[in-house]
Design a protein around this motif. Structure first.
Motif, short mmCIF file in Angstrom:
data_model
loop_
_atom_site.label_atom_id
_atom_site.label_comp_id
_atom_site.label_asym_id
_atom_site.label_seq_id
_atom_site.Cartn_x
_atom_site.Cartn_y
_atom_site.Cartn_z
N ASP A 35 6.22 -4.14 -8.96
CA ASP A 35 4.86 -4.09 -8.43
C ASP A 35 4.28 -2.68 -8.58
OD1 ASP A 35 2.79 -5.60 -7.14
OD2 ASP A 35 3.20 -4.53 -5.28
N SER A 36 5.09 -1.69 -8.28
CA SER A 36 4.67 -0.30 -8.39
C SER A 36 4.29 0.07 -9.81
CB SER A 36 5.79 0.61 -7.88
OG SER A 36 5.44 1.97 -7.99
N ALA A 37 5.12 -0.35 -10.77
CA ALA A 37 4.84 -0.05 -12.17
C ALA A 37 3.54 -0.71 -12.63
CB ALA A 37 6.00 -0.51 -13.04
N ARG A 38 3.30 -1.91 -12.16
CA ARG A 38 2.07 -2.62 -12.54
C ARG A 38 0.84 -1.89 -12.03
NH1 ARG A 38 -1.00 -7.04 -9.98
NH2 ARG A 38 -2.20 -8.10 -11.58
N TRP A 39 0.87 -1.49 -10.76
CA TRP A 39 -0.30 -0.81 -10.20
C TRP A 39 -0.47 0.58 -10.79
CZ3 TRP A 39 -3.17 -4.36 -9.27
CH2 TRP A 39 -2.89 -5.41 -8.41
N ALA A 40 0.62 1.23 -11.14
CA ALA A 40 0.51 2.53 -11.80
C ALA A 40 -0.25 2.40 -13.11
CB ALA A 40 1.91 3.11 -12.05
N SER A 41 0.03 1.32 -13.84
CA SER A 41 -0.65 1.08 -15.11
C SER A 41 -2.14 0.82 -14.90
CB SER A 41 0.00 -0.10 -15.83
OG SER A 41 -0.68 -0.41 -17.03
N VAL A 42 -2.47 0.00 -13.90
CA VAL A 42 -3.88 -0.30 -13.62
C VAL A 42 -4.62 0.97 -13.20
CG1 VAL A 42 -5.43 -1.54 -12.05
CG2 VAL A 42 -3.43 -2.71 -13.01
N ILE A 43 -4.00 1.77 -12.36
CA ILE A 43 -4.63 3.00 -11.87
C ILE A 43 -4.88 3.97 -13.01
CG2 ILE A 43 -4.20 5.06 -10.47
CD1 ILE A 43 -2.76 3.09 -8.47
N TYR A 91 6.52 11.79 1.37
CA TYR A 91 7.73 11.00 1.21
C TYR A 91 7.83 10.51 -0.23
CZ TYR A 91 4.56 6.97 1.47
OH TYR A 91 3.54 6.07 1.25
N ASP A 92 9.03 10.17 -0.64
CA ASP A 92 9.28 9.55 -1.94
C ASP A 92 9.58 8.08 -1.67
OD1 ASP A 92 10.79 8.47 -4.24
OD2 ASP A 92 10.77 10.53 -4.98
N ALA A 93 8.70 7.22 -2.13
CA ALA A 93 8.81 5.79 -1.81
C ALA A 93 10.13 5.20 -2.24
CB ALA A 93 7.65 5.03 -2.44
N SER A 97 0.81 -1.21 0.00
CA SER A 97 0.00 0.00 0.00
C SER A 97 0.84 1.27 0.00
CB SER A 97 -0.93 0.00 1.22
OG SER A 97 -1.66 1.20 1.31
N THR A 98 1.84 1.34 0.88
CA THR A 98 2.59 2.58 1.04
C THR A 98 3.66 2.80 -0.01
OG1 THR A 98 4.18 1.52 2.55
CG2 THR A 98 2.23 2.55 3.53
N HIS A 99 4.16 1.71 -0.61
CA HIS A 99 5.30 1.84 -1.53
C HIS A 99 5.00 1.50 -2.98
CE1 HIS A 99 7.61 2.56 2.04
NE2 HIS A 99 8.70 2.70 1.34
N ALA A 100 3.90 0.80 -3.25
CA ALA A 100 3.60 0.43 -4.64
C ALA A 100 2.27 0.99 -5.13
CB ALA A 100 3.59 -1.10 -4.78
N ILE A 101 1.41 1.43 -4.21
CA ILE A 101 0.07 1.89 -4.61
C ILE A 101 -0.15 3.37 -4.30
CG2 ILE A 101 -2.40 1.59 -4.21
CD1 ILE A 101 -1.84 -1.38 -3.68
#
Length: 327
Positions: A311-319, A112-114, A98-102
């Motif tokens: 994981d972060s890149a994947r959720w960025a795409s979904v969002i 903060y910058d994750a 949640s805090t670092h990938a979403i």
């Protein structure tokens, strides 16, 4: 020349003494209690994981690990506090996807910058989700659910624990990859969605294993698949979504430990070793299993960091694709 050499010699000696003291401090870590910030409420999943793991780490190291719950704003308040702490090993952050990938993709004004404000230390564990449907829905497999959705466009809906949560993102990613239309019905937590799913008012829910599987095993709901890359020992009878016709689909809530940015490599290694050792303890794995959590495969700090970025890149795409906001 002698004066010049003498001064440089003194500086060199001072530098060596300082480096030796720093190395000793890192190798001696911890020589006082360690604060472990958990940016979520007490008794929640992350808090329970933290207490199971840190209890074992404390026993192995002979030093107290103090879990400090700093909840609020989806975990971002406590995470921002951890980012400002000294990188000396006495303030750690134990957090999740949640805090670092979403959140970085949902809350652009984070304090903060994750990526820049933290040093990844260790990937502790993963919690897969289970795909649940109401038994009255004429589907017994994911393939049948997809076929039903395509035959009845717009007729299916899915419950979530709220906009932008991992439950929402899992469901959105599934509907996009499956090529079906489903209507989002947000709740304030999946526990509130379960009764409506049982009653048939909503059709699909991506829930955590410990809260969802008892309903499936009692027959009140039907479990179709799990979201992890591989089958989970927590529900070995269930196929993965990837096995069920959605190749490459993989999603878990991961748990991991970070230090603030700037932590020396020797300290990172020391903290990593302590937590990695704890995760090998059978009683830790048994306690986590009761929470629906599995120890992660052993990995280095660099591998953990790379996993989070993927994981972060994947959720960025979904969002972006689904225009998901917290409004």
């Amino acid at each position: 020349m002698r004066l010049f050499s003498s001064r440089h010699g003194a500086l060199a000696v001072s530098l060596c003494v300082a480096l030796a003291a720093g190395a000793h401090a890192q190798s001696a870590w911890p020589d006082k209690p360690v604060r472990v910030i958990v940016p979520f409420p007490a008794s929640g999943a992350t808090d329970l994981v933290a207490r199971v793991v840190t209890q074992r780490v404390a026993a192995d190291l002979g030093q107290q690990m103090v879990v400090d719950n700093r909840p609020g704003a989806g975990g971002t308040i406590g995470t921002a506090e951890a980012a400002k702490a000294p990188a000396d090993g006495y303030t750690l952050l134990l957090t999740t996807s949640s805090t670092h990938a979403i959140s970085p993709h949902l809350l652009p004004r984070l304090a903060y910058d994750a990526r820049k404000d933290f040093t990844p230390v260790v990937h502790l564990a993963d919690a897969p989700s289970v795909v649940l449907v109401n038994p009255s829905l004429p589907v017994k497999t994911v393939a049948e659910l997809v076929a039903y959705g395509k035959a009845h466009p717009g007729k299916l809906n899915y419950a979530t624990s709220g906009n932008g949560t991992i439950v929402h993102l899992n469901s959105a990613a599934f509907s996009a990859q499956a090529g079906i239309e489903m209507t989002h019905v947000p709740y304030k937590g999946t526990a509130l969605a379960i009764p409506d799913l049982v009653a048939g008012q909503v059709h699909v829910l991506f829930d955590s294993l410990p809260t969802g599987m008892p309903h499936a095993r009692s027959g009140r709901l039907r479990a179709l698949a799990v979201t992890s890359e591989k089958r989970t020992a927590l529900a070995p009878e269930l196929p993965t979504l990837a096995e069920s016709g959605l190749p490459g689909y993989s999603s878990v809530t991961w748990f991991g430990v970070y230090l603030p940015a700037g932590a020396p490599p020797a300290l990172v290694s020391r903290v990593h070793q302590a937590f990695a050792k704890a995760m090998l303890a059978p009683e830790v794995a048994a306690s986590l299993a009761k929470l629906g959590v599995e120890p992660a495969a052993p990995s280095s700090p660099a591998q953990f960091g790379a996993m989070v970025q993927t994981d972060s890149a994947r959720w960025a795409s979904v969002i972006r694709q689904h225009k998901i906001t917290l409004e």
